[in-house]
Scaffold this active site. Structure first.
Site, PDB file in Angstrom:
ATOM      1  N   ASP A  52      18.000   7.912  36.210  1.00  0.00           N
ATOM      2  CA  ASP A  52      18.372   8.172  35.078  1.00  0.00           C
ATOM      3  C   ASP A  52      19.826   7.756  35.011  1.00  0.00           C
ATOM      4  O   ASP A  52      20.611   7.868  34.174  1.00  0.00           O
ATOM      5  CB  ASP A  52      18.484   9.721  34.671  1.00  0.00           C
ATOM      6  CG  ASP A  52      17.222  10.398  34.761  1.00  0.00           C
ATOM      7  OD1 ASP A  52      16.581  11.127  35.537  1.00  0.00           O
ATOM      8  OD2 ASP A  52      16.676  10.087  33.671  1.00  0.00           O
ATOM      9  N   HIS A  56      17.845  13.169  44.386  1.00  0.00           N
ATOM     10  CA  HIS A  56      16.483  13.259  44.035  1.00  0.00           C
ATOM     11  C   HIS A  56      15.680  14.163  44.860  1.00  0.00           C
ATOM     12  O   HIS A  56      16.083  14.131  46.405  1.00  0.00           O
ATOM     13  CB  HIS A  56      16.049  11.871  44.173  1.00  0.00           C
ATOM     14  CG  HIS A  56      14.528  11.768  43.240  1.00  0.00           C
ATOM     15  ND1 HIS A  56      13.427  12.271  43.837  1.00  0.00           N
ATOM     16  CD2 HIS A  56      14.075  11.379  41.831  1.00  0.00           C
ATOM     17  CE1 HIS A  56      12.485  11.841  42.948  1.00  0.00           C
ATOM     18  NE2 HIS A  56      12.960  11.785  41.799  1.00  0.00           N
TER      19      HIS A  56
END
Ligand code: SDX
Length: 392
Positions: free
Chosen positions: A328, A271
């Site tokens: 996700d 991320h």
């Protein structure tokens, strides 16, 4: 003469704006919506209440909340001509392509760009898009499944109605499952906003030209589609299914992810901001466990995902680069348990992110931000004379 121009690929170290909507602390894994921690909000609010908080800045009173739900319910229909557009798509069309086209079509149906200074005008646009998007999503799914396009049941809650519109049988039969309703409501909340991510930055820059709200959201949907962003939830499931087909050989995929000559990345990991755990991933993983056990589903994909996570958490390459599961990584496992097909996962992300896109678009317009128009450092050819084609 030009001022100093610094290039910052991917805007890794560039702040695009000041915002009062969402706070992230990447080191500590903190996510807050208008000051409320994501854990508390996910545990105690419903999705529309969170949408109200993000867009208008305060948790709604009971009266405001009830009116917001009712006003959105009253907007949960779309122009019948939209069906003709949906019918024109081939069955092979990707749902994200259909949804971004339909959202653009809504722009054509609602050309008047909202007067963002008027609270009443803005409120009307907010309930309109929150009311209509679930219909577009349900009809997109039903088109690809060869099912009739019709409405759900307005006596139901927002999330219940999404599930019913999608999955009811042609004779209208549908049995609600509270486990799935609660899980989807929580998933939508967890996706609702995430400060200046790629799709939200897209919505802001498109809106900075004073393009309408629907048009700006349609652009955000296209940005979200990319596998490095919201499209990752579909890519994660496809990766886990490939590993399963490969005999569950997670080591092989870890090696591929670390091989600089191999473009493969471990989808659902890493991320830009979270350099520790993604607080949403923790909540979603817990919800995935609960949903599967309450439904009595033994999904081998979940154990492959957990095995991969365990391996990555102790792999030096991943530890050095602070790569952890992101939002996700586990969400697709819940969508799959709901019977949502893989190519619809990112569409579910888009419903969740709608309030964030609306809130950020409104904040940008209310602050009268200038049109987004970055500069560059030119590295092309120096001046040269034109050569007629006969002489080339
Ligand atoms: C979302 O921004 C948001 O807030 C997004 C989001 C939201 O709510 O809006 O949180 C939603 O988009 C989550 C991210 C979903 N994407 C994926 O899961 C795709 C896989 N992840 C990567 O592509 C990547 O981690 C990103 C895109 C998420 C972040 O990319 P960055 O910040 O540009 O980091 P990078 O590509 O520069 O990677 C740094 C290093 C590199 O290695 P080195 O060159 O330093 O040796 O880490 C490696 C990368 O190769 N790396 C990975 C990896 N992610 C980064 N290696 C293997 N697998 C990965 N997943």
């Amino acid at each position: 003469t030009e001022g100093v121009i610094t290039i910052d690929p991917g805007y890794k170290n560039t702040g695009a704006c000041e915002s009062a909507i969402t706070f992230l602390d990447g080191e500590k894994g903190i996510l807050r919506y208008r000051g409320y921690s994501i854990d508390e909000v996910a545990e105690n609010a419903d999705f529309l209440e969170v949408a109200y908080l993000l867009i208008f800045g305060e948790l709604p009173t009971k009266e405001q909340n009830d009116k917001f739900h009712d006003d959105i319910r009253a907007e949960s229909y779309v122009d019948e001509d939209i069906k003709k557009i949906i019918e024109a798509f081939p069955k092979s069309a990707h749902p994200m392509g259909i949804i971004s086209s339909l959202t653009s079509a809504l722009t054509a149906f609602n050309p008047s760009s909202v007067n963002v200074e008027s609270e009443a005008d803005m409120y009307k646009s907010v309930v309109r898009i929150l009311g209509k998007m679930p219909v577009l999503v349900a009809w997109t799914y039903r088109k690809k499944s060869g099912l009739p396009l019709d409405y759900g049941d307005n006596s139901l809650g927002y999330v219940e109605n999404i599930l019913k519109m999608m999955f009811k049988k042609p004779n209208g039969e549908y049995v609600q499952n509270k486990v799935l309703v609660d899980a989807l409501d929580k998933l939508l909340i967890l996706h609702a906003d995430h400060e200046q991510n790629c799709s939200t930055s897209t919505v802001r820059i498109v809106g900075s030209s004073h393009a309408g709200l629907f048009a700006s959201i349609s652009a955000g949907i296209s940005a979200l589609w990319g596998p490095l962003h919201g499209g990752a939830n579909q890519a994660v499931l496809e990766m886990l299914e490939a590993i399963q087909a490969d005999g569950g050989d997670t080591k092989k995929y870890m090696a591929k992810a670390k091989d600089k000559n191999d473009p493969f990345r471990l989808m659902g990991f890493g991320h830009r901001v979270y350099k520790n755990f993604d607080p949403r991933a923790k909540i979603i993983k817990k919800a995935a466990d609960e949903v599967l056990s309450q439904l009595g589903i033994e999904d081998p994909i979940l154990s492959i995902a957990e095995g991969l996570e365990q391996e990555a958490l102790k792999d030096q390459y991943f530890v050095d680069r602070k790569l952890y599961p992101n939002v996700d990584f586990y969400s697709g496992i819940i969508y799959r348990a709901m019977g949502i097909p893989t190519d619809m996962f990112t569409v579910m992300f888009a419903i969740g992110r709608l309030p964030g896109w609306i809130a950020q678009w409104r904040e940008m317009r209310l602050k009268k931000e200038p049109i987004g128009r970055p500069r560059q450092i030119y590295i092309g050819a120096t001046e040269r004379k034109f050569v007629p084609v006969e002489e080339r």
